[in-house]
Design a protein around this motif. Structure first.
Motif, mmCIF file in Angstrom:
data_model
loop_
_atom_site.group_PDB
_atom_site.id
_atom_site.type_symbol
_atom_site.label_atom_id
_atom_site.label_comp_id
_atom_site.label_asym_id
_atom_site.label_seq_id
_atom_site.Cartn_x
_atom_site.Cartn_y
_atom_site.Cartn_z
ATOM 1 N N GLY A 145 0.751 -1.235 -0.071
ATOM 2 C CA GLY A 145 0.191 -0.238 -0.111
ATOM 3 C C GLY A 145 0.765 1.354 0.019
ATOM 4 N N ILE A 146 0.307 2.396 -0.591
ATOM 5 C CA ILE A 146 0.857 3.614 -0.434
ATOM 6 C C ILE A 146 -0.295 4.721 -0.393
ATOM 7 N N ASN A 147 -0.123 5.813 -0.027
ATOM 8 C CA ASN A 147 -1.133 6.922 0.130
ATOM 9 C C ASN A 147 -0.670 7.968 -0.817
ATOM 10 N N LEU A 148 -1.683 8.518 -1.362
ATOM 11 C CA LEU A 148 -1.513 9.699 -2.130
ATOM 12 C C LEU A 148 -2.129 11.020 -1.734
ATOM 13 N N LEU A 149 -1.621 11.752 -1.268
ATOM 14 C CA LEU A 149 -1.703 13.006 -0.642
ATOM 15 C C LEU A 149 -2.746 13.947 -1.238
ATOM 16 N N PRO A 150 -3.550 14.682 -0.717
ATOM 17 C CA PRO A 150 -4.604 15.487 -1.813
ATOM 18 C C PRO A 150 -3.738 16.512 -2.848
ATOM 19 N N HIS A 151 -2.743 17.334 -2.432
ATOM 20 C CA HIS A 151 -1.853 17.861 -3.491
ATOM 21 C C HIS A 151 -1.311 17.135 -4.475
ATOM 22 N N ALA A 152 -1.032 15.724 -4.295
ATOM 23 C CA ALA A 152 -0.657 14.944 -5.429
ATOM 24 C C ALA A 152 -1.848 14.446 -6.229
ATOM 25 N N VAL A 153 -2.981 14.327 -5.600
ATOM 26 C CA VAL A 153 -4.208 13.705 -6.084
ATOM 27 C C VAL A 153 -4.855 14.987 -7.137
ATOM 28 N N ARG A 154 -4.669 16.074 -6.642
ATOM 29 C CA ARG A 154 -5.137 17.170 -7.475
ATOM 30 C C ARG A 154 -4.366 17.162 -8.794
ATOM 31 N N GLU A 155 -2.917 16.875 -8.896
ATOM 32 C CA GLU A 155 -2.481 16.476 -10.091
ATOM 33 C C GLU A 155 -2.926 15.333 -10.934
ATOM 34 N N LEU A 156 -3.196 14.217 -10.172
ATOM 35 C CA LEU A 156 -3.645 13.243 -11.163
ATOM 36 C C LEU A 156 -5.053 13.473 -11.610
ATOM 37 N N GLN A 157 -5.903 14.291 -10.781
ATOM 38 C CA GLN A 157 -7.065 14.725 -11.051
ATOM 39 C C GLN A 157 -7.034 15.686 -12.398
#
Ligand SMILES: Cc1cc2nc3c(=O)[nH]c(=O)nc-3n(C[C@H](O)[C@H](O)[C@H](O)COP(=O)(O)OP(=O)(O)OC[C@H]3O[C@@H](n4cnc5c(N)ncnc54)[C@H](O)[C@@H]3O)c2cc1C
Length: 411
Positions: free
Chosen positions: A41-53
């Motif tokens: 498992g890993i976590n993607l924090l919101p500032h990284a997910v915003r980029e994936l979004q």
């Protein structure tokens, strides 16, 4: 402009997708012949997910991972020390995801294959040499069958992980991996969902810590693929690394069982969870010293190649993604060497601060604080620690890592 990317892991693939989105051509050179869903498992924090979004990857993330709703720190008896909402629930513009690292890599690889075309992805191509002049960089690559080829580009980005060839080439005198004497055992298995099926828990004391979170759907709607990590000190800090840090080294249930038995969490039987886990991995908690520079002319480093860090605070993949955005923005606005220097100037100090904070426990210091003051437990957490000092650790780390929303309060 054509960018060569050495490494098709999380950082390299996100960089390729961002470059394609920005209209910049690139080629991903990946040492592994087959892209297999390795890791846990890993976590993607919101500032990284915003980029994936922004890369339209949210539906794929939702199909694969879990939107993390809450993070709770607890002592070894499961008593709550600090709890905070995460992602959208905390007021961020984007969710936090907990996800299987290998499945994330597969979904990024598939997206890159579809958007960049198969020629842009070269599995079985290991970077083994570089040369550059004022106008071009040449990458020397060794293929799976032992043959060699060269490719030229305007820049070469080394995203080749914790054992980066490019980092060692640029900095031959740097010390090797630093091991802090802590061993980590981890795995993932299908398990009954706890606390709504979207909550992350970090629990423990001075001796042992547990990190627990669901990373995907389970066998029924009431189950989740549940990721666990147990870690404990097994040697003095600064002991030479016993084995090359290997993400896939098997671990033994008998070694982790006594550690798991120290933990008594009311909502889950940790020992049973671990016993049911088909594959356990063990690896040393390693990082490397921050570098004085990443960039040399048309070549730079990104992700774990640039700043490997202890996996406390859920930052490894997220910081690689933030690096990629910074680099692509710089390439859109400056000539290549200046862009690489600007990226280096912005991201090196920011990530070095996280590497250093993680060496002292990062946000997990909150558990040490409670364990030092009340080793056997407490009546109420505010009997032993003020809300302000707990917030200082949890939110101070979020600010350092670039994903703070606004000051909150413990629940
Ligand atoms: C097999 C594996 C399993 C992992 N499992 C976990 C996990 O369970 N939990 C966790 O928190 N983190 C894990 N990680 C690390 C995690 O992916 C990174 O910390 C983070 O995502 C940053 O990504 P990165 O792209 O910088 O590095 P990575 O994701 O490590 O990717 C580096 C890539 O570079 C490739 N590579 C290496 N050398 C060369 C070379 N010379 N030429 C070309 N390509 C090269 C590697 O094969 C790999 O695909 C794992 C990494 C790997 C490689």
């Amino acid at each position: 402009m054509h960018i060569l990317i050495a490494g098709g892991g999380i950082g390299g693939l996100v960089l390729a997708l961002m470059l394609q989105d920005a209209g910049i051509a690139c080629t991903v050179l990946e040492a592994a012949q087959d892209i297999r869903p390795l890791g846990v498992g890993i976590n993607l924090l919101p500032h990284a997910v915003r980029e994936l979004q922004s890369l339209h990857l949210l539906p794929a993330l939702d199909a694969t991972g879990i939107r993390t709703r809450r993070l709770t720190y607890a002592n070894h008896r499961g008593q709550e020390i600090w709890s905070e909402p995460r992602g959208l629930y905390a007021g961020h513009e984007a969710p936090q995801f907990s996800i299987h690292r290998g499945r994330l890599q597969t979904l990024l690889w598939t997206a890159a294959h579809d958007r960049l075309g198969p020629d842009a992805l070269r599995p079985g191509h290991r970077l083994t040499g570089i040369a550059q002049d004022a106008d071009r960089v040449t990458a020397y690559l060794t293929r799976g069958d032992g043959s060699t080829i060269t490719l030229q580009g305007d820049a070469l980005i080394g995203v080749d992980g914790i054992h980066s060839w490019l980092r060692a080439h640029l900095h031959p005198d740097q010390p090797g991996l630093r091991w802090n004497g802590i061993s980590m055992w981890r795995g993932a298995t299908d398990w009954a969902a706890y606390d709504g099926g979207d909550a992350m828990v970090v629990a423990g004391d001075m001796t042992v810590k547990l990190v627990l979170y669901p990373i995907g759907p389970g066998s029924t709607p009431a189950h989740r693929l549940t990721n666990w990590v147990i870690y404990a000190r097994v040697a003095d800090p600064q002991t030479p690394t016993p084995d090359r840090q290997n993400w896939s080294r098997p671990g033994q249930y008998d070694a982790v069982r006594p550690l798991a038995e120290r933990l008594a969490l009311p909502f889950i039987d940790i020992t049973a969870l671990i016993r049911a886990t088909p594959e356990i991995y063990e690896y040393p908690m390693c990082d490397r010293d921050p570098l004085p520079w990443w960039t040399q002319g048309r070549v730079t480093l990104l992700g774990d190649a640039a700043h490997p860090m202890y996996p406390v605070g859920s930052n490894g993949a997220s910081q690689a993604i933030v690096d990629a955005r910074c680099l692509v923005t710089a390439l859109q606005t400056r000539p290549v060497p200046a862009a690489l220097r600007a990226y280096d100037a912005q991201r090196l100090p920011a990530t070095a601060a996280i590497v250093q904070s993680n060496r002292t426990g990062g946000p997990e210091r909150i558990i040490d604080l409670a364990a030092a003051r009340a080793p056997d437990g407490f009546g109420h957490i505010h009997d032993i620690a003020t809300p302000a000092e707990l917030a200082d650790i949890a939110q101070g780390y979020a600010r350092l890592a670039g994903f703070a929303v606004s000051p909150g309060s413990p629940s």
